[in-house]
Design a protein around this motif. Structure first.
Motif, PDB file in Angstrom:
ATOM      1  N   TRP A   1       4.790  31.673  40.533  1.00 53.82           N
ATOM      2  CA  TRP A   1       4.671  32.553  39.357  1.00 53.82           C
ATOM      3  C   TRP A   1       5.398  33.875  39.582  1.00 53.82           C
ATOM      4  O   TRP A   1       5.224  34.530  40.606  1.00 53.82           O
ATOM      5  N   THR A   2       6.212  34.247  38.635  1.00 54.95           N
ATOM      6  CA  THR A   2       6.883  35.537  38.649  1.00 54.95           C
ATOM      7  C   THR A   2       6.334  36.361  37.491  1.00 54.95           C
ATOM      8  O   THR A   2       6.437  35.933  36.335  1.00 54.95           O
TER       9      THR A   2
ATOM     10  N   GLU B   1       5.168  41.643  30.387  1.00 53.81           N
ATOM     11  CA  GLU B   1       3.867  41.580  29.703  1.00 53.81           C
ATOM     12  C   GLU B   1       2.723  41.557  30.721  1.00 53.81           C
ATOM     13  O   GLU B   1       1.691  42.201  30.521  1.00 53.81           O
ATOM     14  N   SER B   2       2.918  40.824  31.818  1.00 55.16           N
ATOM     15  CA  SER B   2       1.899  40.768  32.869  1.00 55.16           C
ATOM     16  C   SER B   2       1.687  42.148  33.488  1.00 55.16           C
ATOM     17  O   SER B   2       0.552  42.566  33.731  1.00 55.16           O
ATOM     18  N   LEU B   3       2.787  42.864  33.771  1.00 58.51           N
ATOM     19  CA  LEU B   3       2.683  44.205  34.350  1.00 58.51           C
ATOM     20  C   LEU B   3       2.000  45.159  33.381  1.00 58.51           C
ATOM     21  O   LEU B   3       1.192  46.001  33.792  1.00 58.51           O
TER      22      LEU B   3
ATOM     23  N   THR C   1       4.428  48.845  38.200  1.00 57.23           N
ATOM     24  CA  THR C   1       5.870  48.692  38.010  1.00 57.23           C
ATOM     25  C   THR C   1       6.463  47.412  38.580  1.00 57.23           C
ATOM     26  O   THR C   1       7.538  46.987  38.147  1.00 57.23           O
ATOM     27  N   ALA C   2       5.817  46.791  39.563  1.00 59.37           N
ATOM     28  CA  ALA C   2       6.437  45.619  40.196  1.00 59.37           C
ATOM     29  C   ALA C   2       5.412  44.830  41.000  1.00 59.37           C
ATOM     30  O   ALA C   2       4.365  45.359  41.389  1.00 59.37           O
ATOM     31  N   LEU C   3       5.734  43.563  41.229  1.00 60.01           N
ATOM     32  CA  LEU C   3       4.966  42.712  42.139  1.00 60.01           C
ATOM     33  C   LEU C   3       5.979  41.875  42.912  1.00 60.01           C
ATOM     34  O   LEU C   3       6.484  40.874  42.412  1.00 60.01           O
ATOM     35  N   HIS C   4       6.292  42.324  44.129  1.00 62.10           N
ATOM     36  CA  HIS C   4       7.344  41.701  44.943  1.00 62.10           C
ATOM     37  C   HIS C   4       6.757  40.652  45.884  1.00 62.10           C
ATOM     38  O   HIS C   4       5.675  40.843  46.453  1.00 62.10           O
TER      39      HIS C   4
ATOM     40  N   PRO D   1      11.131  31.519  37.861  1.00 58.45           N
ATOM     41  CA  PRO D   1       9.965  31.861  37.063  1.00 58.45           C
ATOM     42  C   PRO D   1       9.210  30.630  36.613  1.00 58.45           C
ATOM     43  O   PRO D   1       9.811  29.616  36.244  1.00 58.45           O
ATOM     44  N   ASP D   2       7.894  30.707  36.674  1.00 59.82           N
ATOM     45  CA  ASP D   2       7.039  29.649  36.169  1.00 59.82           C
ATOM     46  C   ASP D   2       7.082  29.678  34.652  1.00 59.82           C
ATOM     47  O   ASP D   2       7.093  30.736  34.036  1.00 59.82           O
TER      48      ASP D   2
END
Length: 338
Positions: free
Chosen positions: A183-184, A188-190, A272-275, A329-330
């Motif tokens: 999952w990336t 919208e998720s952020l 801002t991000a999920l690396h 991306p999922d």
């Protein structure tokens, strides 16, 4: 045909075992309840150590306060209690205290007579206040991540990296359920995670500190081997072999240093991000990042946009934690429950 049947039977057996393991695992709500119960029990025990009201003297330091002497209650009064004896400005703007020169959370009871300085973001040297704020923003992000996903997915908060404000983003390391490895997160998720943080900020919840023996912390985190290892590490580093817990709402966490007094001190706040980092002992390690400014400091939207662009870039904590190649991306929608 016999081989195919045997394979299907084996698959069914593995699926049944996985379902049984999931059913035996306590729900996220049950884990939070258990952690809260242990925290409240230990907090009550420590408060009972001061059955009689004993007075202590607190000598206030700082602009306009030098020479101010407050008579407070041992084991009950906190730096915030002292601020309430001063002015509304001190109540609303104090971030942290210095007690005999040592950083002291606003909600931590005072146990002896002392000198005290209340710290704000607008002090001539706001270094300690800024460090506590950055650490608190990361704690808030961890709290959001812990409850953002459906109960079908596990979320393991890893040790939070201590990064300077100059890094451009605060960080929270996490291992999500293996089902989410591909999952990336979308924008919208952020935004959903940001909304969750803003809801906690709006509630203006206190961060309650509690210094405990390792055995208590191990009981608090009895459902997390990852956190138990962190407890052992932090206890080994503490001069008295102790561990500091914090509670915010129904969320109990470990912290490497003092947090600010309340969530309401945060103002502009954005995830801002999920690396993706690397595969580790708890699964795929990820680094969630965010950007925030406190209530007393605001940025114009053009400045904020530039700061946000910087906060999207991976904050390197060590050479070992390099970003993994991005996964495709999922196609499924983001699993957040916000």
């Amino acid at each position: 045909m016999a081989t195919r049947s045997a394979c299907r039977a084996l698959e069914r057996r593995f699926a049944s075992a996985a379902a049984a393991a999931a059913a035996a695992r306590p729900s996220a709500a049950e884990v939070r309840s258990q952690r809260n119960a242990v925290f409240s029990r230990e907090q009550a025990r420590q408060r009972a150590l001061y059955p009689r009201i004993e007075k202590i003297e607190v000598s206030m330091q700082g602009p306009g306060l030098d020479g101010t002497l407050l008579v407070m209650n041992r084991g009950m009064s906190t730096p915030l209690s002292c601020a309430r004896h001063l002015t509304e400005y001190h109540v609303n703007n104090s971030v942290l205290a210095l007690v005999d020169g040592e950083p002291w959370p606003l909600h931590q009871p005072l146990t002896d007579s002392c000198s005290m300085t209340l710290l704000t973001f607008k002090d001539s040297d706001p270094t300690l206040a800024n460090q506590a704020y950055w650490r608190s923003c990361a704690a808030l992000l961890g709290q959001v991540l812990q409850t953002a996903f459906k109960d079908d997915y596990t979320v393991e908060l890893l040790s939070t990296p201590e990064v300077p404000v100059t890094s451009g983003a605060f960080c929270c390391d996490v291992a999500l359920d293996p089902q989410l490895d591909s999952w990336t997160p979308s924008e919208e998720s952020l935004r959903s995670l940001t909304k969750g943080a803003q809801q906690l900020i709006h509630k203006d919840l206190p961060w309650e500190p509690l210094e405990v023996a390792p055995s208590v912390a191990l009981e608090v985190f009895s459902h997390s081997r990852c956190k138990q290892e962190e407890v052992e590490e932090k206890a080994a580093q503490h001069p008295k072999g102790r561990v500091t817990l914090y509670r915010c709402g129904d969320h109990v966490l470990l912290s490497a240093g003092p947090l600010v007094g309340r969530t309401g001190l945060c103002s502009q706040y954005e995830v801002t991000a999920l690396h993706s980092l690397r595969q580790g002992p708890w699964g795929l390690h990820r680094r969630a990042q965010g950007l925030s400014l406190p209530l007393q400091l605001q940025a114009h939207h053009t400045v904020w946009r530039k700061l946000r662009q910087r906060a999207e870039k991976l904050v390197e904590v060590s050479r070992l934690e390099e970003a993994a190649p991005p996964s495709p991306p999922d196609s499924t929608p983001p699993p957040t429950s916000q």
